[in-house]
Design a protein around this motif. Structure first.
Motif, PDB file in Angstrom:
ATOM      1  N   ALA A 745       0.955  -5.037   2.637  1.00 21.73           N
ATOM      2  CA  ALA A 745      -0.057  -4.371   1.884  1.00 21.73           C
ATOM      3  C   ALA A 745       0.052  -3.793   0.563  1.00 21.73           C
ATOM      4  N   PRO A 746       0.335  -4.824  -0.312  1.00 24.21           N
ATOM      5  CA  PRO A 746       0.654  -4.502  -1.778  1.00 24.21           C
ATOM      6  C   PRO A 746      -0.030  -3.392  -2.445  1.00 24.21           C
ATOM      7  N   ASP A 747      -1.552  -3.468  -1.924  1.00 28.03           N
ATOM      8  CA  ASP A 747      -2.407  -2.646  -2.558  1.00 28.03           C
ATOM      9  C   ASP A 747      -2.785  -1.138  -1.829  1.00 28.03           C
ATOM     10  N   HIS A 748      -1.936  -0.853  -0.937  1.00 33.23           N
ATOM     11  CA  HIS A 748      -1.934   0.290  -0.168  1.00 33.23           C
ATOM     12  C   HIS A 748      -1.352   1.217  -0.859  1.00 33.23           C
ATOM     13  N   PRO A 749      -2.205   2.631  -1.044  1.00 38.97           N
ATOM     14  CA  PRO A 749      -1.566   3.744  -1.770  1.00 38.97           C
ATOM     15  C   PRO A 749      -0.026   4.139  -1.684  1.00 38.97           C
ATOM     16  N   VAL A 750       0.315   3.778  -0.338  1.00 36.90           N
ATOM     17  CA  VAL A 750       1.697   4.137  -0.194  1.00 36.90           C
ATOM     18  C   VAL A 750       2.733   3.383  -1.058  1.00 36.90           C
ATOM     19  N   LEU A 751       2.319   2.244  -1.448  1.00 39.63           N
ATOM     20  CA  LEU A 751       2.967   1.563  -2.021  1.00 39.63           C
ATOM     21  C   LEU A 751       2.748   1.576  -3.710  1.00 39.63           C
ATOM     22  N   ASN A 752       1.921   2.706  -4.033  1.00 35.71           N
ATOM     23  CA  ASN A 752       1.498   2.524  -5.311  1.00 35.71           C
ATOM     24  C   ASN A 752       1.322   3.971  -5.931  1.00 35.71           C
ATOM     25  N   TRP A 753       1.347   5.152  -5.080  1.00 32.04           N
ATOM     26  CA  TRP A 753       1.362   6.376  -5.788  1.00 32.04           C
ATOM     27  C   TRP A 753       2.134   7.335  -4.861  1.00 32.04           C
ATOM     28  N   PRO A 754       2.780   8.408  -5.253  1.00 31.08           N
ATOM     29  CA  PRO A 754       2.951   8.482  -6.998  1.00 31.08           C
ATOM     30  C   PRO A 754       3.882   7.558  -7.646  1.00 31.08           C
ATOM     31  N   ASN A 755       4.530   6.891  -6.831  1.00 35.40           N
ATOM     32  CA  ASN A 755       5.672   5.865  -7.152  1.00 35.40           C
ATOM     33  C   ASN A 755       5.326   4.444  -6.886  1.00 35.40           C
ATOM     34  N   THR A 756       5.380   3.655  -8.036  1.00 39.74           N
ATOM     35  CA  THR A 756       4.896   2.199  -7.731  1.00 39.74           C
ATOM     36  C   THR A 756       6.232   1.549  -7.402  1.00 39.74           C
ATOM     37  N   ILE A 757       6.210   1.177  -5.724  1.00 41.71           N
ATOM     38  CA  ILE A 757       7.227   0.474  -5.305  1.00 41.71           C
ATOM     39  C   ILE A 757       7.227  -0.904  -5.554  1.00 41.71           C
ATOM     40  N   THR A 758       8.518  -1.686  -5.740  1.00 42.27           N
ATOM     41  CA  THR A 758       8.849  -2.809  -5.973  1.00 42.27           C
ATOM     42  C   THR A 758       9.934  -3.354  -5.281  1.00 42.27           C
ATOM     43  N   ASP A 778      -1.918  -0.595  17.462  1.00 43.19           N
ATOM     44  CA  ASP A 778      -3.753  -0.661  17.557  1.00 43.19           C
ATOM     45  C   ASP A 778      -3.987  -1.144  16.155  1.00 43.19           C
ATOM     46  N   GLU A 779      -5.238  -1.906  16.121  1.00 43.52           N
ATOM     47  CA  GLU A 779      -5.771  -2.432  14.845  1.00 43.52           C
ATOM     48  C   GLU A 779      -6.080  -1.143  13.714  1.00 43.52           C
ATOM     49  N   LYS A 780      -6.131   0.135  14.201  1.00 44.56           N
ATOM     50  CA  LYS A 780      -6.337   0.985  13.438  1.00 44.56           C
ATOM     51  C   LYS A 780      -5.181   1.315  12.179  1.00 44.56           C
ATOM     52  N   TYR A 781      -3.984   0.853  12.762  1.00 43.12           N
ATOM     53  CA  TYR A 781      -2.695   0.878  11.961  1.00 43.12           C
ATOM     54  C   TYR A 781      -2.872  -0.258  10.745  1.00 43.12           C
ATOM     55  N   THR A 782      -2.148   0.247   9.623  1.00 45.18           N
ATOM     56  CA  THR A 782      -1.949  -0.810   8.731  1.00 45.18           C
ATOM     57  C   THR A 782      -0.270  -1.181   8.439  1.00 45.18           C
ATOM     58  N   PRO A 783       0.007  -2.253   9.007  1.00 48.05           N
ATOM     59  CA  PRO A 783       1.474  -2.595   8.692  1.00 48.05           C
ATOM     60  C   PRO A 783       1.825  -2.822   7.309  1.00 48.05           C
ATOM     61  N   ILE A 784       2.800  -1.974   6.740  1.00 44.89           N
ATOM     62  CA  ILE A 784       3.082  -1.872   5.346  1.00 44.89           C
ATOM     63  C   ILE A 784       3.853  -2.871   4.820  1.00 44.89           C
ATOM     64  N   LEU A 785       5.189  -3.317   5.573  1.00 45.18           N
ATOM     65  CA  LEU A 785       6.323  -4.059   5.209  1.00 45.18           C
ATOM     66  C   LEU A 785       6.605  -4.821   6.365  1.00 45.18           C
ATOM     67  N   SER A 786       7.446  -5.770   5.761  1.00 43.30           N
ATOM     68  CA  SER A 786       7.981  -6.756   6.933  1.00 43.30           C
ATOM     69  C   SER A 786       9.445  -7.226   6.351  1.00 43.30           C
TER      70      SER A 786
END
Length: 842
Positions: A745-758, A778-786
């Motif tokens: 989820a590259p656009d998710h806030p957790v990967l972009n603020w306050p630090n841009t994760i690369t 559950d579908e309410k969760y967003t998986p962030i990384l793989s």
């Protein structure tokens, strides 16, 4: 007539030098008549066995206890590692310090089940999914040579593997590797062309049989095992009852297993019949499949001329009098003299030492040497107290005392009257070049999978041999006998009573940097505190802090003066980072007035179930300057199994409050920007179920609740109640720390603020990516990384985030508890984003 206490005040000032020594001792053994009778029985059994597995707590204590106590074999457990890569449920020690704890827990277990303990140089580098990876990191040939060395030293008739050597990819790679190495070493140990450098100390040895200690769980179910072909198996009932002990074998085994306290392996005592299954891998099957030693000569006739010894020992066994154990002494002395006339060999050496201790035990002889303090430094003088009591009517004389390894003695010719206590004293000066009593495998820098131990004779030993000993030269009923005791420290605790502690040789001064990692998120300087501790009286010198190029330290040095041993002084340096991102090591050095410099830190490991351990390591710490932004200030942290994350968060400016269960109220939690649950909190805290609604309500009202990994085993709460929305924790893990991490989820806030994760933020991770990832959610969760290990499907459950009311719920199996204390920059940046989530608009 009152008991007298003759005191021989023999103050002698001498110098000692180093030599080899026996392994570290604790309190002198108190022999009961039952102990003595069983020890005499053991003297007449000449068979040995070796159990092989990968880690502390892998061993099957039921088998070890059975073979050590039923046939009374020489029994040992060879653990490939010291368990350095595991978790710690009783304290903060991890990595090499955890390995020291688990080594001592194994020794405590062996004192209960009757076995001995051995190791290889292999380091537990963490979970491995395949033996190919394990054996590559362990350096296969090196570890294989250690297994061969162990076999040649122990000379087992029978070897038993805990794990299946043909299970590659189906279980822990360390487990399979231990079995592979044992399988190969079975033949190599008898080959004089294999590792010939070992033959300067040992002889080739070919074991007779190799078994695999199989069980239903290797077959997937009890039903499958019940239907399995067992023609190549034998079974042994290890549930036997020992009337002389008042315990069953399984009760002894459970007590031994409960010594693995840092892993939470306390066991319920078990009674009754229990079958253990042994699958033959190499060698011949016992003819009737009744006993592992069946068909192997385990009598004294296996030693040339030894039959007479066996006959004398058998007579001693049958005529033994529990009320008067000393009555059997003439037979034991005759057997000892007969034993000394045999050709030198393994069984003569082993049984001579055992028989000496039995002879001493029949006298009720108590002999010990204690120092006036628990430690001393090279060149320092120590006061010794020797105590000896002969609690029998046997004619015994203390002829002299040697202070090893110095070739010096004190002639006494002291008759040891029945039940009379004798004490005498010595003042000794330690040599200036004496070695520190540090765990030998930690004395040199080591690699990821292998400790550096250059001395062949140290390899495999559980502890560092102690050079300082006292030898009591006795004459017992006309038999000259030497009894050696290591110098120990003894004190009286008002609660515990008499307490023994190993006597240590240490540097004159220690310098502990108070934090292992200093993380700088900006250019502001931080204080680096160094705790200076005197290892002797009269320490005077200066402390300096060595830092990487580009870092600035103020002041350049700080003077210290410590008058008394044990006195401490805390000094602080101001460390300023460079402008750009930078990483390096800092080190504190104390230079004394005599010009000598010291840079060791002191680590005391003190738990009731093991002897106090003194570990001296280089005092390096990491300094890391990273590009870091944070949001939020106050963190509430509920500790689980134990980790160092709170200290790591404080390093980057957070105010961390350690929570207890009483603090988990709605009103109290509102003050925190995030509440973090420590690793395995749901495995270790019994009452978590009562606080779930409060924690979830905190998130619903706008807080951020972060839950770190839990195991599927021993949950204190139902799986469906762990999180506000359903998720299923699995055993999924990513063990390769360099494994690619993909952003789902590259656009998710957790990967972009306050630090841009690369992708660069996942460089430099240590030991693993993560463990016990959820595999359903559950579908309410967003998986962030793989991420995934080579050849496996992607594991997407390592970081799950769900909005919950006005706040957020986060479940993460990534190994923050390893990465943050190791100073991994990207781990800090991403973890700061977890804490900061939802605060963009505040």
């Amino acid at each position: 007539m009152p008991c007298t206490k003759p005191l021989l005040l023999l103050y002698v000032f001498i110098a000692l030098s180093l030599s080899n020594a026996t392994l570290q001792a604790q309190a002198p053994k108190r022999w009961s008549s039952s102990d003595l009778h069983q020890a005499i029985q053991k003297l007449n059994f000449l068979g040995s066995a070796l159990y092989v597995a990968a880690h502390p707590d892998d061993e099957n204590q039921r088998i070890i206890a059975f073979l050590a106590n039923e046939p009374k074999a020489e029994m040992a457990y060879l653990s490939m590692t010291r368990g350095d890569g595991g978790q710690n449920l009783i304290g903060p020690e991890i990595r090499e310090l955890l390995g020291v704890i688990r080594t001592q827990e194994l020794l405590a277990a062996r004192r209960i089940d009757g076995g001995q303990q051995m190791f290889t140089r292999a380091n537990d580098f963490g979970y491995s999914k395949h033996p190919d990876e394990t054996l590559d990191i362990w350096q296969r040939e090196e570890v294989l040579s250690d297994v061969v060395w162990a076999i040649r030293k122990w000379r087992p008739d029978v070897i038993i593997n805990r794990f299946d050597h043909e299970s590659a990819g189906r279980t822990h790679g360390h487990h399979t590797s231990s079995a592979i190495l044992s399988y190969d070493a079975f033949d190599l140990a008898g080959d004089p062309d294999a590792y010939p450098e070992q033959l300067a100390y040992v002889e080739p040895w070919q074991p007779r049989r190799l078994f695999f200690n199989t069980s239903w769980w290797f077959y997937g179910s009890r039903e499958a095992f019940k239907e399995a072909d067992k023609t190549d198996m034998m079974s042994v009932d290890v549930g036997v009852y020992y009337p002389l002990e008042g315990k069953s074998n399984n009760e002894i085994a459970s007590e031994a297993r409960s010594m693995h306290k840092c892993q939470g392996f306390g066991a319920t005592l078990r009674r009754g019949s229990q079958q253990e299954y042994l699958k033959l891998l190499k060698g011949d099957m016992p003819p009737n499949k009744e006993h592992v030693f069946e068909g192997i000569n385990t009598t004294w006739s296996r030693v040339k001329g030894g039959e007479a010894v066996g006959q004398l020992l058998k007579k001693a066994e049958t005529t033994f009098d529990y009320a008067q154990p000393e009555a059997v002494l003439p037979l034991l002395i005759e057997a000892y003299r007969a034993m000394q006339k045999l050709e030198d060999g393994y069984w003569k050496r082993v049984k001579s030492q055992e028989l000496k201790e039995v002879i001493v035990g029949t006298l009720g002889l108590f002999a010990e040497a204690t120092a006036d303090d628990y430690s001393a430094t090279p060149g320092e003088a120590i006061e010794l107290t020797m105590e000896i009591v002969n609690r029998s009517p046997v004619n015994a004389t203390l002829q002299s005392v040697d202070y090893l390894p110095m070739d010096m003695d004190t002639t006494l010719s002291l008759p040891l009257d029945d039940n009379q206590q004798y004490e005498f004293y010595k003042k000794l000066e330690l040599p200036k070049d004496i070695d520190y009593t540090n765990p030998y495998w930690l004395n040199k820098d080591w690699q990821l999978g292998m400790y550096t131990v250059e001395d062949q004779q140290l390899r495999g030993l559980p502890e560092t041999p102690r050079a300082l000993k006292v030898r009591f030269n006795l004459l017992i009923d006309g038999l000259p006998l030497q009894v050696e005791r290591e110098i120990v420290y003894k004190s009286t605790d008002p609660v515990k009573g008499e307490v023994y502690r190993p006597f240590e040789i240490t540097p004159p001064v220690f310098a502990n940097i108070t934090e292992k990692v200093y993380v700088f998120g900006d250019s502001k300087p931080q204080d680096v505190e160094v705790r200076v501790r005197a290892g002797q009286d009269g320490v005077k010198g200066k402390v300096t802090l060595k830092a990487p190029r580009g870092w600035r330290v103020q002041p350049t040095s700080i003077a210290v003066e410590l008058e008394q041993k044990g006195q401490e002084e805390l000094v602080a340096f101001r460390l300023s980072p460079p402008q750009g991102q930078s990483e390096g090591e800092i080190r504190a050095v104390v230079q004394l007035e005599n010009g000598k410099s010291y840079a060791q830190e002191l680590n005391l490991i003190d738990y009731d179930h093991i002897p106090t351990q003194t570990v001296m390591l280089d005092n390096e710490a990491r300094a890391v300057k990273i590009d870091l932004k944070t949001a939020g200030d106050r963190i509430g942290y509920l500790m689980g199994a134990g980790d160092e994350i709170p200290n790591s968060l404080e390093q980057i400016g957070y105010e961390v409050t350690m929570l207890e269960e009483k603090d988990l109220t709605a009103g109290n939690l509102q003050q925190f920007d995030a509440v973090i649950l420590g690793i395995r909190v749901y495995n270790t805290r019994e009452k978590m179920d009562f606080y779930q609604s409060v924690l979830f309500d905190y998130a619903k009202q706008g807080g951020t609740l972060i839950t770190q990994y839990n195991t599927t085993w021993n949950l204190k709460i139902k799986m469906e109640d762990i999180a506000p929305y359903p998720l299923e924790v699995s055993r999924d893990r990513v063990t390769v720390e360099e494994a690619e991490v993909r952003m789902l989820a590259p656009d998710h806030p957790v990967l972009n603020w306050p630090n841009t994760i690369t992708a660069e933020d996942f460089d430099g991770w240590v030991q693993e990516r993560g463990l016990y990832f959820p595999d359903e959610w559950d579908e309410k969760y967003t998986p962030i990384l793989s991420s995934n290990d080579p050849g496996e499907d992607p594991k997407k459950g390592g970081l799950l985030i769900a909005p919950y009311g006005k706040g957020y719920y986060i479940y993460t199996g990534y190994s923050w508890f390893r990465e943050l204390p190791a100073g991994v920059p990207g781990a800090y940046r991403l973890f700061a984003n977890l804490i900061s989530i939802g605060k963009e608009s505040r």
